[in-house]
Design a protein around this motif. Structure first.
Motif, PDB file in Angstrom:
ATOM      1  N   VAL A  76       0.844  -1.199   0.000  1.00 23.09           N
ATOM      2  CA  VAL A  76       0.000   0.000   0.000  1.00 23.09           C
ATOM      3  C   VAL A  76       0.876   1.244   0.000  1.00 23.09           C
ATOM      4  CG1 VAL A  76      -1.920  -1.142   1.200  1.00 23.09           C
ATOM      5  CG2 VAL A  76      -0.166   0.060   2.538  1.00 23.09           C
ATOM      6  N   SER A  77       0.279   2.368  -0.367  1.00 21.91           N
ATOM      7  CA  SER A  77       1.027   3.627  -0.398  1.00 21.91           C
ATOM      8  C   SER A  77       0.688   4.538   0.772  1.00 21.91           C
ATOM      9  CB  SER A  77       0.758   4.363  -1.721  1.00 21.91           C
ATOM     10  OG  SER A  77      -0.630   4.629  -1.866  1.00 21.91           O
ATOM     11  N   ILE A  78      -0.310   4.160   1.583  1.00 22.39           N
ATOM     12  CA  ILE A  78      -0.678   4.950   2.756  1.00 22.39           C
ATOM     13  C   ILE A  78       0.162   4.500   3.952  1.00 22.39           C
ATOM     14  CG2 ILE A  78      -3.011   5.517   2.007  1.00 22.39           C
ATOM     15  CD1 ILE A  78      -4.056   3.132   3.539  1.00 22.39           C
ATOM     16  N   PRO A  79       0.301   5.344   4.988  1.00 21.30           N
ATOM     17  CA  PRO A  79       1.119   4.980   6.149  1.00 21.30           C
ATOM     18  C   PRO A  79       0.602   3.737   6.865  1.00 21.30           C
ATOM     19  CG  PRO A  79       0.658   7.331   6.145  1.00 21.30           C
ATOM     20  CD  PRO A  79      -0.204   6.728   5.079  1.00 21.30           C
ATOM     21  N   VAL A  80       1.543   2.939   7.346  1.00 22.77           N
ATOM     22  CA  VAL A  80       1.230   1.692   8.041  1.00 22.77           C
ATOM     23  C   VAL A  80       1.687   1.803   9.499  1.00 22.77           C
ATOM     24  CG1 VAL A  80       1.718  -0.794   8.170  1.00 22.77           C
ATOM     25  CG2 VAL A  80       1.423   0.329   5.936  1.00 22.77           C
ATOM     26  N   ILE A  81       0.815   1.388  10.397  1.00 21.53           N
ATOM     27  CA  ILE A  81       1.127   1.324  11.830  1.00 21.53           C
ATOM     28  C   ILE A  81       1.200  -0.147  12.207  1.00 21.53           C
ATOM     29  CG2 ILE A  81       0.306   1.876  14.164  1.00 21.53           C
ATOM     30  CD1 ILE A  81      -1.285   4.207  12.792  1.00 21.53           C
ATOM     31  N   ALA A  82       2.227  -0.517  12.959  1.00 28.14           N
ATOM     32  CA  ALA A  82       2.437  -1.912  13.340  1.00 28.14           C
ATOM     33  C   ALA A  82       1.814  -2.204  14.699  1.00 28.14           C
ATOM     34  CB  ALA A  82       3.929  -2.215  13.390  1.00 28.14           C
ATOM     35  N   ALA A  83       1.143  -3.335  14.815  1.00 27.99           N
ATOM     36  CA  ALA A  83       0.546  -3.747  16.086  1.00 27.99           C
ATOM     37  C   ALA A  83       0.721  -5.246  16.260  1.00 27.99           C
ATOM     38  CB  ALA A  83      -0.936  -3.388  16.131  1.00 27.99           C
ATOM     39  N   GLY A  84       0.889  -5.651  17.516  1.00 29.05           N
ATOM     40  CA  GLY A  84       1.050  -7.070  17.817  1.00 29.05           C
ATOM     41  C   GLY A  84       2.467  -7.388  18.230  1.00 29.05           C
ATOM     42  N   GLY A  85       2.727  -7.372  19.552  1.00 31.39           N
ATOM     43  CA  GLY A  85       4.050  -7.720  20.053  1.00 31.39           C
ATOM     44  C   GLY A  85       4.932  -6.539  20.407  1.00 31.39           C
ATOM     45  N   PHE A  86       4.351  -5.342  20.535  1.00 33.31           N
ATOM     46  CA  PHE A  86       5.156  -4.145  20.810  1.00 33.31           C
ATOM     47  C   PHE A  86       4.931  -3.632  22.231  1.00 33.31           C
ATOM     48  CE2 PHE A  86       4.493  -4.382  16.263  1.00 33.31           C
ATOM     49  CZ  PHE A  86       5.809  -4.326  15.813  1.00 33.31           C
ATOM     50  N   SER A  87       6.050  -3.285  22.894  1.00 30.08           N
ATOM     51  CA  SER A  87       5.938  -2.787  24.262  1.00 30.08           C
ATOM     52  C   SER A  87       7.069  -1.863  24.674  1.00 30.08           C
ATOM     53  CB  SER A  87       5.902  -3.967  25.255  1.00 30.08           C
ATOM     54  OG  SER A  87       7.175  -4.605  25.325  1.00 30.08           O
ATOM     55  N   ASP A  88       8.118  -1.750  23.831  1.00 26.50           N
ATOM     56  CA  ASP A  88       9.294  -1.000  24.261  1.00 26.50           C
ATOM     57  C   ASP A  88      10.009  -0.345  23.077  1.00 26.50           C
ATOM     58  OD1 ASP A  88      10.497  -3.177  22.993  1.00 26.50           O
ATOM     59  OD2 ASP A  88      11.119  -4.137  24.855  1.00 26.50           O
ATOM     60  N   GLY A  89      11.166   0.277  23.398  1.00 24.98           N
ATOM     61  CA  GLY A  89      11.929   0.958  22.364  1.00 24.98           C
ATOM     62  C   GLY A  89      12.478   0.030  21.315  1.00 24.98           C
ATOM     63  N   LYS A  90      12.841  -1.179  21.721  1.00 24.69           N
ATOM     64  CA  LYS A  90      13.326  -2.177  20.752  1.00 24.69           C
ATOM     65  C   LYS A  90      12.266  -2.433  19.693  1.00 24.69           C
ATOM     66  CE  LYS A  90      15.924  -4.719  24.317  1.00 24.69           C
ATOM     67  NZ  LYS A  90      15.252  -4.111  25.503  1.00 24.69           N
ATOM     68  N   GLY A  91      11.035  -2.587  20.139  1.00 25.94           N
ATOM     69  CA  GLY A  91       9.937  -2.843  19.212  1.00 25.94           C
ATOM     70  C   GLY A  91       9.676  -1.673  18.294  1.00 25.94           C
ATOM     71  N   LEU A  92       9.749  -0.451  18.837  1.00 26.28           N
ATOM     72  CA  LEU A  92       9.528   0.731  18.002  1.00 26.28           C
ATOM     73  C   LEU A  92      10.570   0.804  16.891  1.00 26.28           C
ATOM     74  CD1 LEU A  92       8.220   3.396  17.237  1.00 26.28           C
ATOM     75  CD2 LEU A  92       9.543   4.512  19.047  1.00 26.28           C
TER      76      LEU A  92
END
Length: 322
Positions: A167-183
């Motif tokens: 896709v060409s629109i911005p994507v936000i990631a979800a599932g398994g994120f909780s800290d700076g490493k994940g970001l």
């Protein structure tokens, strides 16, 4: 330091960190705290018994912070969202995250009101459909997520870059994120931000009873399971007595009516009101196995940003030109 991405620019937020739509928990105290700390808090419309009640909480958020916040609309899951869409427009909230079924029914109404619409999707197929509908962005949920990961059992590490490429629109990631490493990982995979549910459930401002937070502190990564596959609505929840009973009933080909006393709204209300973790099912992601404290939202967000900044600095130092 601010992390400027397409999502921070689109939503007008300092950090690309977004609170998930949390049934029964996405209320003013949590929403205000997330937005005030530089992320994006989301009022969960399905939590409220009426448009009026939701609007009252929206006004409370505005009294607590001048920062942007939005409303999460779970379409076709618990109740009709028509009056809540009206409430969004009446109050001038200009950010909406939709989940569940397609937001097509409400797109004209929301776009005419100048509302930015971001849809939560479980796969590339639905991300493309959201873009075709005119959504401003998508949230892609990996199999690790709490709540509804979709039918495809594909993890975030694989799913995020595939959606970004599609896709060409911005994507936000979800599932398994909780800290700076994940970001940092999400950004490196092409996402423009992260959405976190379980991490914010385990915060001081979360309305989840403290007795349940205390029990969740010792949970492992194996203490969640998927239920409701038999009705084609996979749901990752905490492994408690209610969830195990649901699995047992599904193994016996139980009908939806037999599952409702365990998965329905009344059981969930009892869980929240009585602090009884076994009263109903509680959506929790696998990341719970890495969360052992419930600090303030401000501490969570500041910790993520500080850690991410440190990681990026170290990586830049490591990559020396030849």
């Amino acid at each position: 330091m601010p992390f400027q991405t397409d999502i921070t620019k689109l939503l007008g937020i300092k950090y690309p960190i977004i609170q998930g739509g949390l049934q029964g928990l996405g209320r003013e105290p949590l929403v205000s705290a997330v937005s005030a700390a530089g992320g994006l808090g989301l009022i969960t419309a399905g939590t409220y018994s009426s448009k009026k009640e939701m609007i009252e909480d929206i006004e409370l958020v505005r009294k607590k912070t001048s920062k942007p916040f939005g409303v999460n609309l779970a379409i076709g899951i618990r109740k009709p969202m028509d009056e809540y869409v009206e409430g969004v427009i009446e109050t001038g909230v200009n950010i909406v995250f939709t989940s569940g079924y397609s937001p097509a029914k409400f797109m004209d109404q929301l776009k005419k009101a100048g509302v930015k619409v971001i849809h939560v999707v479980p796969s590339v197929k639905f991300a493309k459909k959201a873009e075709e509908l005119g959504c401003d962005g998508v949230v892609i949920v990996g199999y690790e997520c709490g709540g509804h990961p979709g039918i495809d059992e594909v993890t975030s590490l694989v799913m995020i870059p595939k959606v970004v490429e599609s896709v060409s629109i911005p994507v936000i990631a979800a599932g398994g994120f909780s800290d700076g490493k994940g970001l940092v990982a999400a950004l490196s995979l092409g996402a423009q931000g992260i959405q976190m549910g379980t991490r914010f459930v385990m915060s001081q401002e979360s309305p989840l009873p403290e007795t349940i937070k205390e029990q969740l502190r010792s949970a492992s990564m194996n203490d969640t399971l998927i239920i409701k596959r038999s009705i084609n609505k996979p749901n990752r929840v905490y492994k408690n007595e209610a969830a195990l009973k649901v699995l047992e009933l599904e193994g016996e080909n139980a009908k939806v009516e037999e599952l409702l006393p365990l998965i329905g709204g009344e059981a969930y209300k009892k869980l929240l009101n009585d602090g009884d973790i076994n009263a109903g099912v509680l959506s929790i992601g696998q990341i719970i196995g890495r969360i052992h404290q419930y600090p303030s939202v401000k501490e969570i967000i500041e910790g993520i940003v500080t850690e991410a900044d440190s990681i990026i600095t170290k990586m830049n130092q490591s990559w020396q030109p030849i």
